[in-house]
Scaffold this active site. Structure first.
Site, PDB file in Angstrom:
ATOM      1  N   PRO A 370       0.817  -1.211   0.000  1.00 15.15           N
ATOM      2  CA  PRO A 370       0.000   0.000   0.000  1.00 15.15           C
ATOM      3  C   PRO A 370       0.854   1.265   0.000  1.00 15.15           C
ATOM      4  O   PRO A 370       2.033   1.223   0.358  1.00 15.15           O
ATOM      5  CB  PRO A 370      -0.797  -0.092   1.312  1.00 15.15           C
ATOM      6  CG  PRO A 370      -0.543  -1.446   1.854  1.00 15.15           C
ATOM      7  CD  PRO A 370       0.663  -2.010   1.204  1.00 15.15           C
ATOM      8  N   SER A 371       0.237   2.357  -0.380  1.00 14.86           N
ATOM      9  CA  SER A 371       0.935   3.638  -0.430  1.00 14.86           C
ATOM     10  C   SER A 371       1.445   4.019   0.973  1.00 14.86           C
ATOM     11  O   SER A 371       0.753   3.806   1.967  1.00 14.86           O
ATOM     12  CB  SER A 371      -0.063   4.674  -0.959  1.00 14.86           C
ATOM     13  OG  SER A 371       0.461   5.930  -0.768  1.00 14.86           O
ATOM     14  N   GLU A 499       7.520   2.582 -10.611  1.00 16.10           N
ATOM     15  CA  GLU A 499       6.497   2.698 -11.662  1.00 16.10           C
ATOM     16  C   GLU A 499       5.559   3.852 -11.370  1.00 16.10           C
ATOM     17  O   GLU A 499       5.200   4.098 -10.219  1.00 16.10           O
ATOM     18  CB  GLU A 499       5.672   1.407 -11.722  1.00 16.10           C
ATOM     19  CG  GLU A 499       6.243   0.374 -12.643  1.00 16.10           C
ATOM     20  CD  GLU A 499       5.260  -0.759 -12.857  1.00 16.10           C
ATOM     21  OE1 GLU A 499       5.459  -1.495 -13.804  1.00 16.10           O
ATOM     22  OE2 GLU A 499       4.305  -0.906 -12.087  1.00 16.10           O
TER      23      GLU A 499
HETATM   24  P1  ADP Z   1       5.678   4.292  -0.719  1.00 17.26           P
HETATM   25  O1  ADP Z   1       6.667   4.322  -1.834  1.00 17.26           O
HETATM   26  O2  ADP Z   1       5.400   2.916  -0.217  1.00 17.26           O
HETATM   27  O3  ADP Z   1       4.411   5.001  -1.048  1.00 17.26           O
HETATM   28  P2  ADP Z   1       7.545   6.024   0.643  1.00 17.26           P
HETATM   29  O4  ADP Z   1       8.778   5.219   0.818  1.00 17.26           O
HETATM   30  O5  ADP Z   1       7.513   7.015  -0.449  1.00 17.26           O
HETATM   31  O6  ADP Z   1       6.274   5.045   0.546  1.00 17.26           O
HETATM   32  O7  ADP Z   1       7.225   6.800   1.983  1.00 17.26           O
HETATM   33  C1  ADP Z   1       7.130   6.150   3.237  1.00 17.26           C
HETATM   34  C2  ADP Z   1       6.914   7.206   4.308  1.00 17.26           C
HETATM   35  O8  ADP Z   1       8.035   8.065   4.391  1.00 17.26           O
HETATM   36  C3  ADP Z   1       5.711   8.089   4.046  1.00 17.26           C
HETATM   37  O9  ADP Z   1       5.036   8.285   5.271  1.00 17.26           O
HETATM   38  C4  ADP Z   1       6.303   9.394   3.553  1.00 17.26           C
HETATM   39  O10 ADP Z   1       5.526  10.490   3.941  1.00 17.26           O
HETATM   40  C5  ADP Z   1       7.652   9.414   4.281  1.00 17.26           C
HETATM   41  N1  ADP Z   1       8.679  10.143   3.492  1.00 17.26           N
HETATM   42  C6  ADP Z   1       9.050   9.875   2.221  1.00 17.26           C
HETATM   43  N2  ADP Z   1      10.055  10.716   1.833  1.00 17.26           N
HETATM   44  C7  ADP Z   1      10.310  11.517   2.885  1.00 17.26           C
HETATM   45  C8  ADP Z   1      11.248  12.579   3.139  1.00 17.26           C
HETATM   46  N3  ADP Z   1      12.138  12.996   2.218  1.00 17.26           N
HETATM   47  N4  ADP Z   1      11.221  13.167   4.356  1.00 17.26           N
HETATM   48  C9  ADP Z   1      10.351  12.773   5.304  1.00 17.26           C
HETATM   49  N5  ADP Z   1       9.453  11.781   5.150  1.00 17.26           N
HETATM   50  C10 ADP Z   1       9.422  11.146   3.958  1.00 17.26           C
END
Ligand code: ADP
Length: 575
Positions: A370-371, A499
């Site tokens: 999930p996201s 993706e």
């Molecule tokens: P996914 O790819 O599974 O959607 P992410 O790895 O992008 O998840 O993000 C996981 C969590 O880390 C989310 O809660 C997101 O808000 C947080 N997050 C992602 N990038 C950053 C960042 N640069 N700084 C702070 N929090 C981040």
């Protein structure tokens, strides 16, 4: 609250930035020496003038001196102005280069602590302020020289009056230097407020469509006013400080002239001074006051400039990424792995919690979940943009930390989900990061494999179309296909793909999946997969939920054995 914090006025970051910026010291010294010559020549003027007033108007030597001093002052004045501007511009350019270089070599964890758009003013405004501060240092030295010279001239005429002037001026110096401390802090607040305001503006201008769609013009008008308030308040504080310090400067004139007139008058009546000597001292007192005033102003401006450059200076002290490590990446292919990795951005909430996963060499591994479950974060850790807080990334038996960072990154190709386009032309974009010149043939092959050849043909200038002119008009899928063409040319050994989640039409989707298929062939690939076809075709699937691995295997294995994955996959298909 932030304004109330104690601001440490340290010289170390400022000195470090100056030292590492290779400023044109030769030119600074030339400028300084010429200004000393100018000061020396100009300071002869009161003596010449008082002799003229004392009646020596017809002395040929005096007239010659007068003409030479006037001419020399005029001739030096103009080139000095030009030279000091040239020195300023050269310094600004070098400082900008240094600050920018420093910034791009910082690790992501440090960059994340600063707003990207606020960094703009660090490179632009702050660097001009730094050169201003440096030129004030030279001005302070120049005024010190002038003051010493004038005191020496007056002392040569009469020591008592010199001592008296010094005694009266000391309290003024102390009183005038005190507000500088607060002016530094006020300017620091002004600069911070400016960078926050730049940030506000660029965010809003980037979302102008949204503002209109939500009819939020009025709300944004109020938000703009609030965003610029912090700067206004800091500027007002600085004005108040000037209100205290400026009259101090002016009252100094009265003190200097008062001492000369009252004490000088007494010495004159006692016959200790002649009328010509008294007149000379009176004229020097005029320069003395101006010089003192300038000296104090320069100090205050210097402190202000130092305040403005605090953040830029501090950036120069931050630790850059260490590229050189113990071993080269020229080792036989091996599996990549995350071993007991825990990670949080900037010490915040855990995004990955003690996860272990292996990515088999030469195979395609899909990360699904999930996201917000931490999938993209895994890719960033694999690219070594961030370091795990606990645990490690492994390449076979070797810890990734031991492998040269630049070699590692050169072997990895990452296609991020959003906005993979950069700047320049479409050609620049497709060949970005490829060290050698790319032939037309290779370019065409990559474009056709990534299915962007037709798209590029339709652009006004083909491959030479400026991305700024078309970037915003390209769909998510089109942008990603351009990024895939770039990867085909870069030909990395390890591929990290995120993706796109933006819904693609059937044609776009099949084009992307085909392009991906070509790219992944025989390559260790880790793909954050949203597309069901990519998931089904992957050799291995890692199911990530809330920062933890909750399933691993092939698609059919997981689909049978893991109820959450089963549900998740079915939902994706509906989408
Ligand atoms: P996914 O790819 O599974 O959607 P992410 O790895 O992008 O998840 O993000 C996981 C969590 O880390 C989310 O809660 C997101 O808000 C947080 N997050 C992602 N990038 C950053 C960042 N640069 N700084 C702070 N929090 C981040």
């Amino acid at each position: 609250m932030e304004n109330k914090q104690k601001i440490k006025q340290s010289w170390k970051p400022f000195r470090h930035l100056i030292k590492t910026s290779k400023l044109p010291w030769g030119l600074y010294i030339l400028n300084f020496v010429l200004s000393l010559v100018y000061t020396t020549v100009y300071s002869m003027m009161p003596q010449v003038k008082s002799s003229i007033l004392a009646g020596e108007i017809f002395s040929p030597a005096l007239v010659a001196t007068y003409v030479i001093v006037t001419l020399a002052s005029a001739l030096l004045n103009f080139p000095l102005g030009i030279l000091s501007k040239y020195v300023d511009y050269t310094s600004q350019r070098r400082l900008r280069r240094n600050v920018w270089k420093k910034m791009i070599h910082l690790p992501m964890s440090s960059l994340d602590t600063m707003e990207p758009t606020s960094l703009v003013s660090r490179v632009t405004t702050d660097t001009s302020q730094i050169t201003t501060a440096v030129s004030y240092i030279f001005s302070i030295l120049q005024f010190t020289y002038t003051l010493v010279m004038i005191f020496a001239i007056i002392a040569a005429i009469n020591v008592k009056i010199t001592v008296m002037l010094i005694v009266f001026l000391i309290p003024f110096i102390i009183l005038a230097i005190l507000p500088s401390h607060f002016m530094h802090n006020a300017q620091y607040a002004i600069s911070n407020a400016l960078s926050q305001y730049t940030n506000f503006l660029s965010e809003r201008l980037g979302s102008i469509e949204q503002i209109k769609v939500f009819s939020a013009e009025e709300k944004e008008d109020i938000a703009n006013d609030a965003a610029s308030k912090a700067r206004f308040k800091a500027q007002r504080k600085q004005l108040l400080l000037s209100l205290i310090s400026q009259p101090l400067g002016f009252s100094m004139e009265a003190v200097v002239q008062g001492v000369v007139l009252i004490y000088g008058g007494a010495l004159l009546s006692q016959g200790i001074l002649t009328a010509e000597q008294a007149l000379t001292i009176f004229m020097y007192a005029d320069i003395l006051y101006v010089c003192f005033y300038q000296f104090i102003l320069c100090w205050q401006y210097f402190k202000i400039a130092q305040g403005a450059t605090k953040t830029a200076s501090e950036i120069s002290l931050m630790e850059p990424e260490t590229m050189e490590r113990e071993i080269s990446f020229a080792v036989p292919d091996a599996d990549l792995a995350l071993e007991n990795v825990t990670f949080a951005y900037g010490g915040g909430q855990k995004v990955l919690d003690n996860v272990s996963m292996t990515f088999p060499c030469g195979k395609v591994t899909a990360i699904v979940g999930p996201s917000g479950s931490g999938k993209t974060t895994v890719l960033k850790l694999l690219e070594r943009l961030y370091q795990p807080d606990e645990g490690e990334i492994r390449f076979g038996d070797i810890s990734a930390e031991k492998i040269h960072l630049n070699e590692w990154r050169n072997s990895f190709g990452m296609v991020p989900q959003n906005n993979p386009l950069l700047f320049g032309t479409v050609r620049d974009n497709i060949t970005y990061g490829v060290p050698e010149k790319v032939s037309e043939d290779v370019l065409q092959k990559a474009m056709s494999a990534a299915d962007v050849d037709e798209l590029v043909e339709k652009m006004p200038d083909g491959l030479d179309t400026d991305i700024g002119d078309v970037g915003s008009r390209l769909s998510g899928g089109e942008r990603q296909r351009i990024a895939l063409a770039r990867m085909m040319i870069r030909d990395p050994e390890y591929l990290l793909l995120d993706e796109t989640t933006s819904s693609l039409d059937a044609k776009n989707e099949s084009q992307i999946v085909n392009a991906l298929g070509q790219l992944m062939q025989g390559r260790t690939t880790i793909v954050v997969a949203h597309n069901t076809r990519t998931v089904e075709n992957a050799d291995k699937i890692i199911f990530l939920e809330n920062g933890k691995v909750t399933g691993e295997g092939t698609h059919s294995e997981l689909y049978e054995s893991n109820a959450t994955y089963h549900r998740y996959f079915d939902q994706q298909q509906v989408v």
